[in-house]
Design a protein around this motif. Structure first.
Motif, mmCIF file in Angstrom:
data_model
loop_
_atom_site.group_PDB
_atom_site.id
_atom_site.type_symbol
_atom_site.label_atom_id
_atom_site.label_comp_id
_atom_site.label_asym_id
_atom_site.label_seq_id
_atom_site.Cartn_x
_atom_site.Cartn_y
_atom_site.Cartn_z
ATOM 1 N N GLN A 14 -11.425 23.714 -58.083
ATOM 2 C CA GLN A 14 -10.721 24.078 -56.860
ATOM 3 C C GLN A 14 -11.668 24.859 -55.971
ATOM 4 N N THR A 15 -11.720 24.459 -54.725
ATOM 5 C CA THR A 15 -12.594 25.151 -53.778
ATOM 6 C C THR A 15 -11.828 26.192 -52.978
ATOM 7 N N SER A 16 -10.538 26.345 -53.299
ATOM 8 C CA SER A 16 -9.724 27.378 -52.655
ATOM 9 C C SER A 16 -8.779 27.967 -53.688
ATOM 10 N N SER A 17 -8.201 29.097 -53.389
ATOM 11 C CA SER A 17 -7.338 29.786 -54.345
ATOM 12 C C SER A 17 -5.885 29.346 -54.281
ATOM 13 N N ASN A 18 -5.537 28.449 -53.349
ATOM 14 C CA ASN A 18 -4.144 28.047 -53.174
ATOM 15 C C ASN A 18 -3.765 26.815 -54.003
ATOM 16 N N GLY A 19 -4.697 26.324 -54.836
ATOM 17 C CA GLY A 19 -4.395 25.176 -55.684
ATOM 18 C C GLY A 19 -4.685 23.836 -55.029
ATOM 19 N N TYR A 20 -5.043 23.870 -53.744
ATOM 20 C CA TYR A 20 -5.381 22.636 -53.039
ATOM 21 C C TYR A 20 -6.908 22.524 -52.924
ATOM 22 N N ASN A 21 -7.319 21.578 -52.117
ATOM 23 C CA ASN A 21 -8.764 21.365 -51.916
ATOM 24 C C ASN A 21 -9.480 21.199 -53.262
ATOM 25 N N ARG A 22 -8.947 20.302 -54.054
ATOM 26 C CA ARG A 22 -9.566 20.055 -55.348
ATOM 27 C C ARG A 22 -10.786 19.145 -55.193
ATOM 28 N N ILE A 23 -11.635 19.236 -56.195
ATOM 29 C CA ILE A 23 -12.856 18.427 -56.185
ATOM 30 C C ILE A 23 -13.067 17.836 -57.581
ATOM 31 N N LEU A 24 -13.479 16.587 -57.624
ATOM 32 C CA LEU A 24 -13.607 15.831 -58.885
ATOM 33 C C LEU A 24 -15.049 15.384 -59.079
ATOM 34 N N TYR A 25 -15.586 15.681 -60.248
ATOM 35 C CA TYR A 25 -16.952 15.265 -60.577
ATOM 36 C C TYR A 25 -16.938 14.329 -61.790
ATOM 37 N N THR A 59 -11.055 12.932 -52.451
ATOM 38 C CA THR A 59 -9.943 12.133 -51.956
ATOM 39 C C THR A 59 -8.636 12.893 -52.168
ATOM 40 N N THR A 60 -7.822 12.931 -51.136
ATOM 41 C CA THR A 60 -6.565 13.686 -51.244
ATOM 42 C C THR A 60 -5.318 12.816 -51.172
ATOM 43 N N ASN A 61 -5.465 11.568 -50.787
ATOM 44 C CA ASN A 61 -4.289 10.699 -50.734
ATOM 45 C C ASN A 61 -4.708 9.246 -50.901
ATOM 46 N N GLY A 62 -3.711 8.377 -51.044
ATOM 47 C CA GLY A 62 -3.995 6.966 -51.259
ATOM 48 C C GLY A 62 -4.169 6.672 -52.731
ATOM 49 N N GLU A 63 -4.242 5.400 -53.052
ATOM 50 C CA GLU A 63 -4.338 5.012 -54.464
ATOM 51 C C GLU A 63 -5.770 4.854 -54.945
ATOM 52 N N ASN A 64 -6.728 4.925 -54.039
ATOM 53 C CA ASN A 64 -8.129 4.772 -54.411
ATOM 54 C C ASN A 64 -8.859 6.119 -54.404
ATOM 55 N N TYR A 98 -6.440 15.909 -61.643
ATOM 56 C CA TYR A 98 -6.822 15.778 -60.241
ATOM 57 C C TYR A 98 -5.653 15.155 -59.472
ATOM 58 N N TYR A 99 -4.850 16.002 -58.860
ATOM 59 C CA TYR A 99 -3.672 15.573 -58.116
ATOM 60 C C TYR A 99 -2.793 14.626 -58.938
ATOM 61 N N GLY A 100 -2.526 15.007 -60.162
ATOM 62 C CA GLY A 100 -1.637 14.213 -61.015
ATOM 63 C C GLY A 100 -2.344 13.148 -61.836
ATOM 64 N N ILE A 101 -3.635 13.011 -61.656
ATOM 65 C CA ILE A 101 -4.419 12.051 -62.442
ATOM 66 C C ILE A 101 -5.116 12.812 -63.559
ATOM 67 N N SER A 102 -4.768 12.522 -64.795
ATOM 68 C CA SER A 102 -5.323 13.241 -65.942
ATOM 69 C C SER A 102 -6.529 12.499 -66.508
ATOM 70 N N PHE A 103 -7.595 13.242 -66.715
ATOM 71 C CA PHE A 103 -8.823 12.671 -67.291
ATOM 72 C C PHE A 103 -9.046 13.233 -68.697
ATOM 73 N N PRO A 104 -9.561 12.422 -69.629
ATOM 74 C CA PRO A 104 -10.054 11.049 -69.440
ATOM 75 C C PRO A 104 -8.979 9.967 -69.600
ATOM 76 N N THR A 105 -7.692 10.362 -69.756
ATOM 77 C CA THR A 105 -6.619 9.391 -70.014
ATOM 78 C C THR A 105 -6.582 8.283 -68.979
ATOM 79 N N ALA A 106 -6.721 8.651 -67.705
ATOM 80 C CA ALA A 106 -6.637 7.653 -66.634
ATOM 81 C C ALA A 106 -7.756 6.617 -66.716
ATOM 82 N N LEU A 107 -8.874 7.004 -67.338
ATOM 83 C CA LEU A 107 -9.975 6.050 -67.519
ATOM 84 C C LEU A 107 -9.751 5.188 -68.763
#
Length: 217
Positions: free
Chosen positions: A163-174, A190-195, A115-124
């Motif tokens: 991904q809610t779009s085909s361009n690789g953006y508009n990602r969604i995390l569950y 969330t698309t930016n910031g550290e939180n 998710y935008y460079g955050i790998s799960f479950p590693t980040a947890l």
């Protein structure tokens, strides 16, 4: 004169002895018969007692086996999350994403969703997101717990990124969570910031699907 009297008979003493012998034999036989009867009754009593004990042992063993089986069943019923449920979630998400016309990668498929460079479950697991997860704008601590064997309030059982779009953006995390032993699905876009800011998903199909799997035996 001796010649005038008949000789004294010797048969009476013999008859008396025979009678005495018969009486003695009768007494001895009767005593012997009573002894055999007593022994037989004792043997039957012992056999009956042994049979009762054996029957009790079988019943006790059967009860114990049923109790152990019941305990084993209880353990299975109390398993909030396991490999079987993980596979069920995988099958459900495959169908659901098709209906949503979206594509998801999930830990339930052995993947590491990004998710935008955050790998799960590693980040947890490595603490990268510690202090950076907010549920309804409140700082929240979550813990990666794919077997639901943690005592944490929020146990993350699975993660999906789509991904809610085909361009690789508009990602969604569950995040599929056991929150105080209740199934919850939280979503972030969330698309930016550290939180990462999460709210409980309003997608009824997704919530109900996860809940049914979580609460199944």
């Amino acid at each position: 004169m001796r010649g005038k009297h008949a000789p004294r008979s010797t048969r009476w003493p013999i008859i008396i002895l025979v009678i005495i012998a018969v009486i003695l034999a009768t007494i001895i036989y009767g005593a012997s018969s009573r002894n055999r009867t007593t022994k037989n009754q004792t043997t039957v009593s012992k056999k009956t007692s042994h049979s009762s004990i054996s029957s009790s042992s079988v019943k006790s063993s059967s009860t114990s086996s049923l109790s152990q089986s019941s305990s084993s069943s209880d353990v299975k019923l109390k398993s909030a999350w396991n490999t079987t449920k993980n596979k069920q979630l995988s099958a459900f998400m495959s169908q659901w994403q098709t209906e949503m016309n979206q594509t998801y990668s999930g830990t339930y498929d052995g993947q590491k969703p990004d998710y935008y460079g955050i790998s799960f479950p590693t980040a947890l697991e490595n603490g990268r997101l510690s202090g950076h997860i907010k549920f309804d704008n409140q700082n929240t601590t979550v813990e990666w717990s794919p077997n639901a064997n943690s005592s944490a309030k929020n146990q993350v059982l699975a993660v999906a990124v789509g991904q809610t779009s085909s361009n690789g953006y508009n990602r969604i995390l569950y995040l599929f969570i056991a929150q105080e032993k209740q199934p919850k699905v939280y979503v972030s876009q969330t698309t930016n910031g550290e939180n990462l800011y999460f709210t409980e998903t309003q997608n009824t199909a997704l919530k109900d699907g996860f809940s049914q799997i979580y609460n199944s035996n």
